[in-house]
Design an enzyme around this catalytic site. Sequence first.
Site, PDB file in Angstrom:
ATOM      1  CD  GLU A   1      46.271-120.829  20.630  1.00 56.38           C
ATOM      2  OE1 GLU A   1      46.303-121.309  19.475  1.00 56.38           O
ATOM      3  OE2 GLU A   1      45.273-120.287  21.123  1.00 56.38           O
TER       4      GLU A   1
ATOM      5  CB  CYS B   1      43.069-121.447  16.984  1.00 60.77           C
ATOM      6  SG  CYS B   1      43.052-121.761  18.763  1.00 60.77           S
TER       7      CYS B   1
ATOM      8  CE  LYS C   1      46.180-104.759  20.825  1.00 63.74           C
ATOM      9  NZ  LYS C   1      45.032-104.907  19.835  1.00 63.74           N
TER      10      LYS C   1
ATOM     11  CD  GLU D   1      43.318-120.662  11.789  1.00 63.91           C
ATOM     12  OE1 GLU D   1      43.003-121.207  12.854  1.00 63.91           O
ATOM     13  OE2 GLU D   1      44.186-119.763  11.704  1.00 63.91           O
TER      14      GLU D   1
END
Length: 472
Positions: free
Chosen positions: A245, A279, A170, A379
């Site tokens: 992750e 990331c 997906k 972040e």
Amino acid sequence: MIAHDGMYIDGDWRPAAGTDTIEVVNPADEQVIGTVPAGTAEDVDAAVRAARAALPGWSATPPARRAEHLTALRDALAARADEIAATVTAELGSPAGFARRVHTGLPIAVAGSFAELAATYPFEERIGNSTVLHVPVGVVGAITPWNYPLHQIVAKVAPALAAGCTLVLKPAEDTPLTARLFAECAHAAGLPAGVFNLVTGLGPVAGQALAEHPGVDLVSFTGSTAVGRRIGAIAGGAVKRVALELGGKSANVILPGADLEKAVAANVADVCRNTGQSCNALTRTLVHADRYEEAVALAVAAVAAYVPGDPSDPEVRLGPVVNARQHARVRDYIDKGVAEGARLAAGGSEAPEGRDKGYFVRPTVFADVTPEMTIAREEIFGPVLTFIKYTDEDEAARIANDSDYGLGGAVWAADEATAAAFARRMDTGQVDINGGGFNLLAPFGGHKRSGVGRELGPHGLAEYLHTKSLQF
């Protein structure tokens, strides 16, 4: 505009169960460039059933034969590299050169690396009077992000196939066109029907249905920490494995004696790479007080070379962020940094000159940042660099490790031994030493709120295996 229909299930494209669609928007001009079906739980169920039916045959396929399929997949991706790169530029906004070199070139290399590993991995070992078997975990539900759309697909699909697992993918709803191209390449590689399946759709619908499905043995997810927590909770309730992750807030520590100009230039390039949408981006720069202002000035000069522009132009190095939501998020963080007292050394939340259309953000440098500020802790996922001052190495280590995340990091010093000694103190999954290059065979992943598990190389393959022992 390309209007796609159907899902890739059981070796063929079949009509979606529902009629809803997802619009794909070019972030450089905000124009709709395509549509894909919005998958439902019914589509997911059909895909998982196909994967389960294919599992016995694929898991029994000799590793050498699985390696041949992976080599064919690598070759199919390479044959369509230009088309893939152009698609990534169109739906993600990645500059054309970066799209060809990294978004396309890297996953092709990763696919090749797992072809080699499938042929050489020790799937059996002898320990005392036991033979220990490393066997496929089963059906994998892979949920991938938009920031590296092809790489993250290959980083999950290739090791799972090498291990003998079957999959349902997906992909992110912002970048589904790249995923469809991957499915076409998987078909061209001759994978048996049901081994790989693709369902496009929204996370709260198709993604959740995949994570919850009782026929899925492992969920591999890359994305936000908030969604990762939700998937972890779902999987925990069903006692199924996860590989997560998630986010990062990586520190770049420049120690006294380091080549400051080189370290800062590399740092700016890293934060502007993929428009800051990585990331493991090195968004916290720690510099000793003695050379702090010099480092900030170097960053301001370096960031001037990253002018936001049309990503299809081969000369452009900085494209837009992926969508309107991310555009607003990054600009809000910049405003919050100013409001909390950080010094805006370059950039800002205003639209770049001449860019009234598209989701463009000025590359931004903040000085006088303290570890408690929001822009130093959360972040941002945009081209925003924060400079933090320290007075000695112990303080630098405390600041670097004072984070909810533990994904990446970097150290610069006068020599490798000094940098490596400091790197061992950093509480993170991967650390670059004096600009050390990316290694596609090294394990990639983090801990704390950066997730669990590893990707790439033999450690990434091991995520899709479990062990059983035979006693003699």
